[in-house]
Design a protein around this motif. Structure first.
Motif: not given
Length: 255
Positions: A15-17, A37-42, A49-50, A136-140
């Motif tokens: 995710m960082a990459e 993962a939350e940042y990824y979604r944002l 994609s993830l 997966l993400a924080e909100t989840d």
């Protein structure tokens, strides 16, 4: 990981990459995959994609699953219900390899397909076949803390009247800790705590702090003196299988 799946660290690094993040600037080895993962979604608008990357990399060959002693033991122990927080299909593949029927439960619709004669594999944190089900993400995770989703309601019902064996759960996972605490609290408020079926948790190595806290919640800690977690789990499941076979043989009518 015992059959070659990536660790959560690999997920974080991917995710960082993809997001061009410097891991050292966002916590290094202490970086939290749920927050990233939350940042990824944002940033990307969805987890599609993830999810696709995880589905490709969280799969192992049928041959590896077939050779996995741990998966073979899980199938042969004939658990009526298996809850897993994994997204992959390795448990389902193991049942197929060994010719055992199962029903997968990942959402409310699947609950209606459950039958007592067939093992349920409950995908508690979602399934790759249903992106909306993934936790997966924080909100989840925050949304699951209310424990009022269909799978949460099902778990409470299943756990109240059965002996539960927890395997492979991180005791740093607050969702799991809150779940265990609420299970204990429900029985305590009922006034019938002495009638509660026994519950157990397997930990690869003894931990007196965790043992004391979990004992307070009515859960017995089981462990093996083995450095490798995979080896420890295999030894434990083998002993459990031997004991189950012994009890089954002693209960069988004389021929």
């Amino acid at each position: 990981m015992s059959v070659g799946l990536p660790s959560w660290r690999v997920l974080i690094e991917h995710m960082a990459e993809e997001l061009h993040l410097d891991l050292e600037r966002i916590g290094g080895r202490d970086a939290n995959y749920q927050t990233i993962a939350e940042y990824y979604r944002l940033q990307l608008g969805s987890m599609e994609s993830l999810r696709d990357w995880m589905e490709r990399n969280w799969q192992v060959s049928r041959e590896k699953v077939e050779k996995s002693a741990i998966h073979s033991l899980i199938v042969s122990l004939d658990f009526p219900i298996i809850y897993t927080t994994n997204y992959d299909r390795n448990l389902e593949v193991a049942f197929e390899i060994h010719g055992r029927d199962y029903v997968k439960v990942a959402n409310a619709r699947d609950v209606a397909r459950v039958t007592p004669e067939v093992t349920e594999i409950v995908k508690f944190h979602g399934d790759f076949d249903d992106e909306a089900s993934l936790v997966l993400a924080e909100t989840d995770y925050f949304e699951r803390l209310s424990f009022d989703s269909p799978l949460d309601v099902k778990f409470r019902s299943d756990a109240l009247g059965r002996t539960v064996l927890f395997i492979g759960y991180s005791m740093s996972d607050m969702n799991i800790r809150l779940l265990l605490h609420r299970l204990w609290s429900t029985w305590q408020r009922s006034g019938y705590e002495s009638d509660r079926p026994a519950s157990f948790i397997f930990m690869p190595n003894p931990n007196p702090v965790q043992e004391a806290v979990l004992r307070r919640w009515g859960i017995t800690v089981l462990s093996e003196e083995e450095n490798d977690p995979g080896e420890a789990l295999q030894i434990f499941l083998s002993k459990l299988k031997d004991r189950v076979d012994q009890l089954s043989a002693s209960a069988a009518p004389d021929r």
